[in-house]
Design an enzyme around this catalytic site. Structure first.
Site, PDB file in Angstrom:
ATOM      1  N   GLU A   1      -6.364  -1.572   0.409  1.00 46.26           N
ATOM      2  CA  GLU A   1      -6.498  -1.666   1.857  1.00 46.26           C
ATOM      3  C   GLU A   1      -6.973  -0.338   2.421  1.00 46.26           C
ATOM      4  O   GLU A   1      -6.609   0.717   1.932  1.00 46.26           O
ATOM      5  CB  GLU A   1      -5.158  -2.017   2.521  1.00 46.26           C
ATOM      6  CG  GLU A   1      -4.770  -3.455   2.398  1.00 46.26           C
ATOM      7  CD  GLU A   1      -3.684  -3.867   3.384  1.00 46.26           C
ATOM      8  OE1 GLU A   1      -3.407  -3.126   4.356  1.00 46.26           O
ATOM      9  OE2 GLU A   1      -3.112  -4.944   3.182  1.00 46.26           O
TER      10      GLU A   1
ATOM     11  N   HIS B   1      -7.700  -2.440   9.850  1.00 48.97           N
ATOM     12  CA  HIS B   1      -7.353  -2.396   8.433  1.00 48.97           C
ATOM     13  C   HIS B   1      -8.037  -3.542   7.709  1.00 48.97           C
ATOM     14  O   HIS B   1      -8.542  -4.472   8.329  1.00 48.97           O
ATOM     15  CB  HIS B   1      -5.843  -2.385   8.202  1.00 48.97           C
ATOM     16  CG  HIS B   1      -5.146  -3.677   8.460  1.00 48.97           C
ATOM     17  ND1 HIS B   1      -4.811  -4.126   9.709  1.00 48.97           N
ATOM     18  CD2 HIS B   1      -4.698  -4.627   7.601  1.00 48.97           C
ATOM     19  CE1 HIS B   1      -4.190  -5.289   9.620  1.00 48.97           C
ATOM     20  NE2 HIS B   1      -4.116  -5.622   8.347  1.00 48.97           N
TER      21      HIS B   1
ATOM     22  N   HIS C   1      -8.128  -6.524   4.570  1.00 49.71           N
ATOM     23  CA  HIS C   1      -7.355  -7.453   3.757  1.00 49.71           C
ATOM     24  C   HIS C   1      -8.189  -7.771   2.518  1.00 49.71           C
ATOM     25  O   HIS C   1      -9.047  -8.653   2.557  1.00 49.71           O
ATOM     26  CB  HIS C   1      -7.060  -8.743   4.526  1.00 49.71           C
ATOM     27  CG  HIS C   1      -5.915  -8.652   5.463  1.00 49.71           C
ATOM     28  ND1 HIS C   1      -5.512  -9.723   6.233  1.00 49.71           N
ATOM     29  CD2 HIS C   1      -5.070  -7.648   5.781  1.00 49.71           C
ATOM     30  CE1 HIS C   1      -4.480  -9.382   6.973  1.00 49.71           C
ATOM     31  NE2 HIS C   1      -4.202  -8.101   6.721  1.00 49.71           N
TER      32      HIS C   1
ATOM     33  N   ASP D   1       1.848  -7.814   9.905  1.00 49.41           N
ATOM     34  CA  ASP D   1       0.893  -7.326  10.906  1.00 49.41           C
ATOM     35  C   ASP D   1       1.309  -7.770  12.304  1.00 49.41           C
ATOM     36  O   ASP D   1       1.363  -6.966  13.233  1.00 49.41           O
ATOM     37  CB  ASP D   1      -0.519  -7.871  10.643  1.00 49.41           C
ATOM     38  CG  ASP D   1      -1.156  -7.339   9.375  1.00 49.41           C
ATOM     39  OD1 ASP D   1      -0.740  -6.271   8.888  1.00 49.41           O
ATOM     40  OD2 ASP D   1      -2.087  -8.006   8.879  1.00 49.41           O
TER      41      ASP D   1
END
Length: 125
Positions: free
Chosen positions: A18, A80, A82, A93
């Protein structure tokens, strides 16, 4: 290169781990936002967990806040990736979303970027 393209490139380069970062810019009263800069956050998680979890360094966040204090910029959100998963907020999240901030999530696979979506949690009145 746009901020979205820069985030996508960072997600590709970080794969299968990530990536995460800060969106800096301006919020408008109508709910719109403008991103003028992004800052990558180093992931404090090491080893196998880096593919599914991210932990930001609070000192790094504090330093960015101090740096932009007089610039007129503000933290408008976070991004971010995935790896090998959809661009939708995980349970974790969603739990950690701060109302009013924008969250950009990039779904990335071995083949490249699959999807990019943004989310915002609104305050309950």
């Amino acid at each position: 290169m746009s901020w979205r393209q820069r985030i996508a490139e960072e997600a590709r380069q970080s794969y299968p781990h990530e990536c995460c970062g800060i969106l800096l810019g301006k919020n408008a009263p109508d709910g719109k936002f403008e991103v003028t800069e992004i800052r990558a956050l180093p992931n404090r998680i090491q080893g196998e967990g880096r593919g599914t979890h991210f932990e930001a360094d609070p000192l790094f966040l504090y330093q960015v806040e101090r740096e932009i204090e007089e610039s007129g910029l503000e933290i408008v959100g976070f991004y971010h990736s995935h790896p090998d998963y959809e661009a939708i907020p995980s349970r974790e999240d969603a739990k950690n979303m701060v109302p009013g901030l924008v969250y950009v999530i990039v779904s990335v696979t071995r083949e490249g970027i699959a999807d990019i979506r943004s989310y915002r949690r609104y305050k309950k009145n």
